[in-house]
Design a protein around this motif. Structure first.
Motif, mmCIF file in Angstrom:
data_model
loop_
_atom_site.group_PDB
_atom_site.id
_atom_site.type_symbol
_atom_site.label_atom_id
_atom_site.label_comp_id
_atom_site.label_asym_id
_atom_site.label_seq_id
_atom_site.Cartn_x
_atom_site.Cartn_y
_atom_site.Cartn_z
ATOM 1 N N GLY A 127 -28.107 -0.354 3.477
ATOM 2 C CA GLY A 127 -27.730 -0.320 2.061
ATOM 3 C C GLY A 127 -27.210 -1.683 1.641
ATOM 4 N N THR A 128 -27.897 -2.741 2.076
ATOM 5 C CA THR A 128 -27.424 -4.100 1.748
ATOM 6 C C THR A 128 -27.561 -4.341 0.245
ATOM 7 O OG1 THR A 128 -29.554 -5.260 1.885
ATOM 8 C CG2 THR A 128 -28.370 -4.943 3.964
ATOM 9 N N THR A 239 -21.329 -6.213 6.730
ATOM 10 C CA THR A 239 -22.000 -7.418 6.260
ATOM 11 C C THR A 239 -22.118 -8.377 7.452
ATOM 12 O OG1 THR A 239 -22.128 -9.020 4.460
ATOM 13 C CG2 THR A 239 -19.918 -8.637 5.401
ATOM 14 N N SER A 240 -22.694 -9.551 7.247
ATOM 15 C CA SER A 240 -23.018 -10.389 8.409
ATOM 16 C C SER A 240 -22.043 -11.530 8.635
ATOM 17 C CB SER A 240 -24.436 -10.936 8.249
ATOM 18 O OG SER A 240 -25.325 -9.856 8.134
ATOM 19 N N SER A 241 -20.839 -11.408 8.085
ATOM 20 C CA SER A 241 -19.874 -12.498 8.280
ATOM 21 C C SER A 241 -18.513 -11.939 8.694
ATOM 22 C CB SER A 241 -19.717 -13.297 6.978
ATOM 23 O OG SER A 241 -19.236 -12.462 5.947
ATOM 24 N N ASN A 242 -17.610 -12.834 9.072
ATOM 25 C CA ASN A 242 -16.238 -12.425 9.401
ATOM 26 C C ASN A 242 -15.398 -12.451 8.124
ATOM 27 O OD1 ASN A 242 -16.732 -13.801 12.529
ATOM 28 N ND2 ASN A 242 -15.844 -11.774 12.291
ATOM 29 N N SER A 243 -15.255 -11.253 7.562
ATOM 30 C CA SER A 243 -14.500 -11.167 6.308
ATOM 31 C C SER A 243 -12.995 -11.073 6.562
ATOM 32 C CB SER A 243 -14.976 -9.968 5.501
ATOM 33 O OG SER A 243 -15.116 -8.830 6.339
ATOM 34 N N GLY A 274 -22.957 1.514 -0.280
ATOM 35 C CA GLY A 274 -23.927 1.323 0.803
ATOM 36 C C GLY A 274 -23.768 2.429 1.832
ATOM 37 N N SER A 275 -24.539 2.330 2.930
ATOM 38 C CA SER A 275 -24.527 3.397 3.932
ATOM 39 C C SER A 275 -23.343 3.249 4.878
ATOM 40 C CB SER A 275 -25.806 3.349 4.763
ATOM 41 O OG SER A 275 -26.909 3.087 3.951
#
Ligand code: IMP
Length: 428
Positions: A127-128, A239-243, A274-275
């Protein structure tokens, strides 16, 4: 002098934009450190609504330096649109906006790969936001990414685009059965963006560290939230980063010894877009009421957000992995008028109670929340500026949250507008 990180303690959309905007009146420099235009930070100033995706919310204060740090992934067309949109509304965007040379670029093929990958995952999709974020970070880690600094050398840019397209076009055609990209077309497009963005490109790590050394107030603005962090979130639905707060150090180029405070932003209930699992999700009329009243629709994609009761298990996890020094509780007013309010204090799974965030995704997916129920409050909290003017039950709700998380509330936001908040402790 202080260096403060503002981080989302849930699944994003906690109201960080408003908080950063508020805190910026004392900040000299504000930097984004991760994510990209998947973020949507909403700020309301005198009934004017601004939604910022890539540019730090600090841009709404004309004397603040705004930095897009090295950890961010930048889609230049989206950035230029955002700059123009702000200028059209009379906001200054000039030498007050700086973009790191080391930030990675989102290329058109990243967006195609993001959407093709989601389609292929079918029911198991993440669910991006479809903005190309994941594939851009994949290239960064694979060491094939193209960086903002490359925009300054057309020859390097050309070489890198061509090299990447050899693999990517193969993948798009043979695995995803879709069309490929033309390297000359992308090159021309990005050379055009380079002309516009050139004056903003800088060595931002030096600028941030010089600001810290000069005793300035620096604010590091997180995007998304702790549970969307690539390492500490609900993987793979992240997501694809270090938040998390640690991402601020790598994503802005600042050492951990320079950080003075970490403020976790906590929405008074939980939402997710998102999922992925959401243990306290509400499927009844209360969930719908919260969604409508809270305007819980994605600021970037417009998707309805899933809503649920406050979950203090994930908040304790957020307090730990971010090292929170305080929390800011937002959207308290959305809970006004509810008869009862539930707080999730633990999870149950196969007869066992979990008071800590379980790392096993199957447990987290199937657990049921253990609730504690509190009486709601009748009066309105909208716009209240002092803690002791809040209805007593609202005060009790906040105190209970502090107790359950083990972190004190520094700020309580009681409305969308800049001045609708209770300041209990200053950050700077
Ligand atoms: P991506 O960041 O577009 O790859 O999306 C990955 C997951 O993060 C999806 O579930 C998105 O809905 C979620 N996500 C990304 N950015 C945000 C945000 O700013 N707020 C809330 N959720 C987000």
């Amino acid at each position: 002098m202080a260096t403060v990180i503002v981080v989302g303690a849930q699944w994003g959309d906690e109201g960080k934009g408003k908080l950063v905007d508020y805190l910026t009146h004392k900040a000299d420099l504000v930097a984004r450190y991760q994510g990209g235009h998947n973020a949507g930070h909403t700020v309301v100033i005198q009934n004017e609504k601004y939604v910022l995706h890539l540019i730090p919310s600090g841009i709404l204060h004309k004397d603040t330096i705004c930095v897009i740090g090295n950890g961010v992934v930048v889609e230049p067309a989206a950035l230029i649109d955002e700059i123009r949109g702000l200028r059209d509304r009379g906001i200054k965007v000039g030498d007050n906006l700086l973009i790191s040379k080391n930030a990675h670029l989102i290329m058109p093929y990243h967006i195609a790969l993001d959407n093709a990958g989601e389609k292929m995952r079918g029911k198991k999709c993440i669910g991006t936001t479809g903005r190309g974020i994941g594939p851009a970070y994949v290239d960064k880690m694979a060491r094939t990414g193209i960086r903002v600094g490359d925009l300054l050398s057309p020859e390097i840019l050309k070489e890198k685009i061509s090299a990447n397209l050899r693999n990517i076009n193969f993948l798009l055609k043979n695995l995803y059965k879709s069309g490929g990209f033309n390297s000359r077309k992308i090159l021309n497009e990005y050379i055009g963006y380079a002309k516009i963005l050139k004056k903003h490109i800088a060595d931002t790590d030096l600028i941030i560290n010089n600001a810290v050394a000069a005793g300035k107030n620096v604010l590091l603005e997180g995007a998304q939230g702790t549970l969307l962090d690539i390492d500490h979130g609900t993987y793979p639905y992240v997501t694809s980063s270090n938040s998390i707060a640690g991402g601020a150090c790598t994503g802005a180029g600042i050492g951990p010894t320079r950080i003075t405070k970490v403020l976790g932003v906590v929405k008074a209930y939980t939402t997710r877009v998102g999922s992925g699992p959401l243990p306290t999700e509400l499927f009844d009329s209360i969930g719908e009421e919260i969604r409508m009243k809270g305007g819980e629709f994605g600021a970037t994609t417009g998707r309805p957000r899933r809503c649920g009761w406050l979950d203090t298990v994930i908040l304790r996890h957020a307090a730990t992995v971010n090292g929170l020094t305080g929390i800011a509780i937002t959207k308290l007013d959305i809970l006004d008028g509810l008869d009862k309010i539930k707080i999730c204090t633990a999870y149950r799974y196969r007869g066992k109670t979990y008071s800590h965030f379980p790392k096993e995704s199957d447990i987290f997916e199937k657990c049921t929340p253990v609730y504690e129920e509190m009486k709601g409050w009748k009066g309105s909290t909208l716009g209240i500026g002092e803690f002791n003017k809040l209805p007593l039950q609202a005060q009790a709700y906040i105190r209970r949250i502090e107790e359950l998380i083990g972190v004190r509330a520094d700020i309580i936001s009681t409305g969308q507008k800049r001045d609708e908040l209770i300041l209990l402790r200053d950050q700077f």
